[in-house]
Design a protein around this motif. Structure first.
Motif, PDB file in Angstrom:
ATOM      1  N   ASP A  50       0.726  -1.181  -0.070  1.00 41.73           N
ATOM      2  CA  ASP A  50       0.211   0.010  -0.026  1.00 41.73           C
ATOM      3  C   ASP A  50       0.965   1.102  -0.197  1.00 41.73           C
ATOM      4  O   ASP A  50       0.832   2.007   1.105  1.00 41.73           O
ATOM      5  CB  ASP A  50      -0.996  -0.168   1.334  1.00 41.73           C
ATOM      6  N   VAL A  51       1.328   1.484  -1.091  1.00 44.44           N
ATOM      7  CA  VAL A  51       2.293   2.813  -1.368  1.00 44.44           C
ATOM      8  C   VAL A  51       2.430   3.170  -2.740  1.00 44.44           C
ATOM      9  O   VAL A  51       2.355   2.486  -3.619  1.00 44.44           O
ATOM     10  CB  VAL A  51       3.767   2.603  -0.898  1.00 44.44           C
ATOM     11  N   VAL A  52       2.549   4.345  -2.844  1.00 42.89           N
ATOM     12  CA  VAL A  52       2.497   5.012  -4.346  1.00 42.89           C
ATOM     13  C   VAL A  52       4.150   4.634  -4.758  1.00 42.89           C
ATOM     14  O   VAL A  52       4.907   5.470  -4.054  1.00 42.89           O
ATOM     15  CB  VAL A  52       2.107   6.212  -4.308  1.00 42.89           C
ATOM     16  N   PRO A  53       4.287   3.864  -5.742  1.00 43.63           N
ATOM     17  CA  PRO A  53       5.782   3.557  -6.058  1.00 43.63           C
ATOM     18  C   PRO A  53       6.375   4.943  -6.653  1.00 43.63           C
ATOM     19  O   PRO A  53       6.092   5.639  -7.234  1.00 43.63           O
ATOM     20  CB  PRO A  53       5.923   2.656  -7.318  1.00 43.63           C
ATOM     21  N   ASN A  54       7.673   5.013  -5.959  1.00 44.57           N
ATOM     22  CA  ASN A  54       8.578   6.215  -6.547  1.00 44.57           C
ATOM     23  C   ASN A  54       8.955   5.835  -8.031  1.00 44.57           C
ATOM     24  O   ASN A  54       9.573   4.741  -8.334  1.00 44.57           O
ATOM     25  CB  ASN A  54       9.880   6.128  -5.707  1.00 44.57           C
ATOM     26  N   GLN A  55       8.738   6.706  -8.885  1.00 40.21           N
ATOM     27  CA  GLN A  55       8.852   6.451 -10.133  1.00 40.21           C
ATOM     28  C   GLN A  55      10.143   6.048 -10.673  1.00 40.21           C
ATOM     29  O   GLN A  55      10.547   5.491 -11.776  1.00 40.21           O
ATOM     30  CB  GLN A  55       8.192   7.447 -11.305  1.00 40.21           C
ATOM     31  N   GLU A  56      10.946   6.928  -9.910  1.00 45.47           N
ATOM     32  CA  GLU A  56      12.552   6.721 -10.105  1.00 45.47           C
ATOM     33  C   GLU A  56      13.283   5.677  -9.548  1.00 45.47           C
ATOM     34  O   GLU A  56      14.268   5.415  -9.884  1.00 45.47           O
ATOM     35  CB  GLU A  56      13.296   7.949  -9.680  1.00 45.47           C
ATOM     36  N   ARG A  57      12.718   4.812  -8.648  1.00 46.22           N
ATOM     37  CA  ARG A  57      13.236   3.945  -7.694  1.00 46.22           C
ATOM     38  C   ARG A  57      12.274   2.579  -7.796  1.00 46.22           C
ATOM     39  O   ARG A  57      12.585   1.637  -7.080  1.00 46.22           O
ATOM     40  CB  ARG A  57      13.478   4.155  -6.229  1.00 46.22           C
ATOM     41  N   ALA A  58      11.405   2.509  -8.886  1.00 40.92           N
ATOM     42  CA  ALA A  58      10.413   1.512  -8.959  1.00 40.92           C
ATOM     43  C   ALA A  58      10.310   1.265 -10.241  1.00 40.92           C
ATOM     44  O   ALA A  58      10.337   1.962 -11.265  1.00 40.92           O
ATOM     45  CB  ALA A  58       9.305   1.577  -8.047  1.00 40.92           C
ATOM     46  N   THR A  59      10.065   0.111 -10.796  1.00 46.50           N
ATOM     47  CA  THR A  59       9.926  -0.403 -12.177  1.00 46.50           C
ATOM     48  C   THR A  59       8.673  -1.287 -12.243  1.00 46.50           C
ATOM     49  O   THR A  59       8.483  -2.424 -11.317  1.00 46.50           O
ATOM     50  CB  THR A  59      11.099  -1.532 -12.796  1.00 46.50           C
ATOM     51  N   ARG A  60       7.797  -0.814 -13.174  1.00 48.54           N
ATOM     52  CA  ARG A  60       6.484  -1.785 -13.460  1.00 48.54           C
ATOM     53  C   ARG A  60       6.815  -2.763 -14.627  1.00 48.54           C
ATOM     54  O   ARG A  60       7.164  -2.254 -15.496  1.00 48.54           O
ATOM     55  CB  ARG A  60       5.266  -0.692 -13.758  1.00 48.54           C
ATOM     56  N   LEU A  61       6.555  -3.949 -14.592  1.00 51.67           N
ATOM     57  CA  LEU A  61       6.809  -4.927 -15.670  1.00 51.67           C
ATOM     58  C   LEU A  61       5.533  -5.706 -15.763  1.00 51.67           C
ATOM     59  O   LEU A  61       4.697  -6.078 -15.046  1.00 51.67           O
ATOM     60  CB  LEU A  61       8.002  -6.078 -15.133  1.00 51.67           C
ATOM     61  N   THR A  62       5.131  -5.940 -17.067  1.00 51.35           N
ATOM     62  CA  THR A  62       4.093  -6.735 -17.652  1.00 51.35           C
ATOM     63  C   THR A  62       4.200  -7.923 -18.309  1.00 51.35           C
ATOM     64  O   THR A  62       3.087  -8.679 -18.612  1.00 51.35           O
ATOM     65  CB  THR A  62       3.099  -5.805 -18.142  1.00 51.35           C
ATOM     66  N   GLN A  63       5.491  -8.490 -18.442  1.00 56.23           N
ATOM     67  CA  GLN A  63       5.718  -9.441 -19.343  1.00 56.23           C
ATOM     68  C   GLN A  63       5.982 -10.916 -18.418  1.00 56.23           C
ATOM     69  O   GLN A  63       5.992 -11.938 -19.147  1.00 56.23           O
ATOM     70  CB  GLN A  63       7.352  -9.323 -20.087  1.00 56.23           C
ATOM     71  N   PHE A  64       5.632 -10.780 -17.168  1.00 55.23           N
ATOM     72  CA  PHE A  64       5.620 -12.071 -16.443  1.00 55.23           C
ATOM     73  C   PHE A  64       4.057 -12.944 -16.181  1.00 55.23           C
ATOM     74  O   PHE A  64       3.178 -11.936 -16.372  1.00 55.23           O
ATOM     75  CB  PHE A  64       6.206 -12.026 -15.315  1.00 55.23           C
ATOM     76  N   THR A  65       4.154 -14.184 -16.150  1.00 57.44           N
ATOM     77  CA  THR A  65       3.068 -14.774 -15.866  1.00 57.44           C
ATOM     78  C   THR A  65       2.920 -15.486 -14.609  1.00 57.44           C
ATOM     79  O   THR A  65       1.814 -16.232 -14.390  1.00 57.44           O
ATOM     80  CB  THR A  65       2.879 -15.797 -17.115  1.00 57.44           C
ATOM     81  N   SER A  66       3.862 -15.360 -13.610  1.00 64.14           N
ATOM     82  CA  SER A  66       3.845 -15.889 -12.452  1.00 64.14           C
ATOM     83  C   SER A  66       4.527 -15.100 -11.329  1.00 64.14           C
ATOM     84  O   SER A  66       5.421 -14.221 -11.718  1.00 64.14           O
ATOM     85  CB  SER A  66       4.305 -17.276 -12.564  1.00 64.14           C
ATOM     86  N   GLN A  67       4.173 -15.466  -9.891  1.00 67.55           N
ATOM     87  CA  GLN A  67       4.808 -14.766  -8.989  1.00 67.55           C
ATOM     88  C   GLN A  67       6.442 -15.236  -9.011  1.00 67.55           C
ATOM     89  O   GLN A  67       7.364 -14.374  -8.626  1.00 67.55           O
ATOM     90  CB  GLN A  67       4.010 -15.183  -7.608  1.00 67.55           C
ATOM     91  N   ASP A  68       6.452 -16.209  -9.364  1.00 68.03           N
ATOM     92  CA  ASP A  68       7.791 -16.989  -9.126  1.00 68.03           C
ATOM     93  C   ASP A  68       8.876 -16.281 -10.212  1.00 68.03           C
ATOM     94  O   ASP A  68       9.938 -15.799  -9.929  1.00 68.03           O
ATOM     95  CB  ASP A  68       8.218 -18.337  -9.603  1.00 68.03           C
TER      96      ASP A  68
END
Length: 441
Positions: free
Chosen positions: A124-142
């Motif tokens: 529950d935090v707004v990610p720091n855009q300069e210190r966090a990366t959002r990825l959408t290519q994965f299909t599992s938690q692993d």
């Protein structure tokens, strides 16, 4: 830093042609040889020149001049490619080892990490855009966790299985941000890498009851606690605070020498393609002041740096001086640099430690020219505040390398004979003139 290690796939054509293929064919380059070519031909295309070299089992390199349709074949290894006209090509051949069915290596080196993972939660935090990366290519938690483990500076990750979104946090999160979400078929987790904390230095005070059980009661705690009221605080402030006038302040000001050092860790080439060998190599800096190891300036402490330093990496995701020289056919090459500035160094001693990061395995040691253990970053320290001193060592310092001493032994374990760590100690006098000494550690 995402340390990228890609599996080099053997092409069907190269295996069919006697397990030989071109590892590099570069445009605008000519092959730098002191000897004349062993054979000349005039195929009409670059592919034709390559085919001639592949067919000749003694051919080690080819050079093709497109405008004149000239092909030169060489029977020795290319040690260097030099700049040439736009229609000039130089290529080197390598033997492809016979395919062996083994367990597939992991896609990237990983860093050993423990995670605090709670199911059906989110960060529950707004990610720091300069210190966090959002990825959408994965299909599992692993896969999301593997990415975090593949980044040395990843401190937490969030996985949303419903949307297949993985967020990598490159800064530390507290457990307070882990909140529950409605349970569903899609897995959602907020996973945090816990911070290592020192063991307690003192044993809690206890009392003994009649039954012999050690208990600290709430009443005892309240009785023993000294309370300072707001009124008492104000009285102490008014009666005991010494007031320093402006005149006294001006008289007692000590002139502090501005003494800034810059430590730069980089490889001695500006492009991965200019590296003398293929492979992956990572070295990193850690800086201390006056041997105080409680304050360390490094990539790992970017969110809690000492007041006397700044840290910078040429890559937003970088945490070391790192080179990946894979091949021109893959979009995998990478080159990063570390820079640390040290302030107020006059009259003090600065220790700059450089360490080699050993990957979990030695990647492709049998491939031709895949000798990444020979790649070592160079440390240079510059005095930014002296009019008579610039670089403390114009050549810089690096850890020793030897062709016969790889990073891992034949069993795949870290080679104890590989000397990858060193320390440069910088001692500055009160006028910011500094001396430096080097030692392996």
């Amino acid at each position: 830093m995402i340390i990228k290690v890609f599996l080099l796939l053997l092409s069907i054509a190269s295996i069919a042609n006697g397990a030989r293929e071109f590892s590099k064919v570069k445009k605008y380059k000519s092959c730098n040889f002191q000897t004349a070519p062993a054979a000349r031909s005039s195929p009409e295309t670059l592919d034709g020149c390559e085919a001639l070299c592949i067919a000749d089992t003694s051919c080690q390199a080819m050079e093709f001049l497109e405008s004149k349709e000239k092909c030169k074949l060489y029977y020795e290894r290319v040690k260097q490619m030099v700049d040439a006209n736009a229609d000039s090509y130089c290529g080197r051949v390598q033997d492809v080892p016979e395919p062996v069915v083994t367990d597939s290596p992991t896609d990237s080196p990983t860093y050993a990490k423990d995670y605090i993972i709670t199911a059906d939660t989110k960060c529950d935090v707004v990610p720091n855009q300069e210190r966090a990366t959002r990825l959408t290519q994965f299909t599992s938690q692993d896969e999301c966790q593997l990415r975090c483990s593949g980044r040395k500076n990843c401190k937490a990750y969030q996985w949303n299985g419903k949307r297949n979104v993985c967020i990598i946090f490159k800064y530390r999160l507290s457990m307070d941000v882990v909140v529950a979400v409605k349970s569903s078929d899609s897995d959602r987790v907020c996973a945090i890498v816990p911070k290592n904390t020192p063991s307690p230095t003192a044993t809690p005070t206890t009392t003994t009851t009649e039954e012999g059980t050690n208990v600290v009661t709430e009443e005892e705690t309240a009785e023993e606690t000294e309370v300072v009221t707001e009124e008492e605080t104000e009285e102490v402030t008014e009666e005991e605070t010494e007031v320093v006038t402006e005149e006294e302040t001006e008289e007692e000001v000590e002139i502090v020498m501005d003494c800034t050092l810059r430590a730069l860790l980089k490889f001695d080439f500006d492009s991965p393609n200019d590296a003398a060998y293929y492979g992956y190599h990572a070295d990193y800096m850690e800086v201390t002041m006056d041997e105080d190891e409680t304050e360390i300036c490094s990539s790992d402490n970017q969110n809690d740096l000492p007041a006397w330093c700044t840290y910078e990496n040429s890559s937003p995701d970088g945490d070391s001086a790192y080179v990946a020289n894979v091949d021109d056919w893959f979009d995998a090459d990478e080159l990063t640099t570390e820079k640390i500035k040290i302030f107020n160094a006059a009259g003090r001693t600065v220790e700059v430690y450089v360490s080699h990061w050993f990957f979990g395995k030695d990647y492709y040691p049998h491939w031709v020219e895949w000798d990444d253990h020979m790649l070592a970053a160079v440390l240079k320290i510059k005095n930014m505040s002296s009019g008579t001193q610039n670089q403390l060592n114009s050549e810089g310092w690096s850890h020793p390398v030897d062709m016969n001493t790889p990073t891992h032994d034949s069993n795949g374990d870290i080679n104890k004979d590989y000397q990858g760590n060193f320390k440069v100690t910088v001692t500055c006098d009160d006028s910011c003139f500094c001396d430096a000494s080097f030692e392996l550690v």
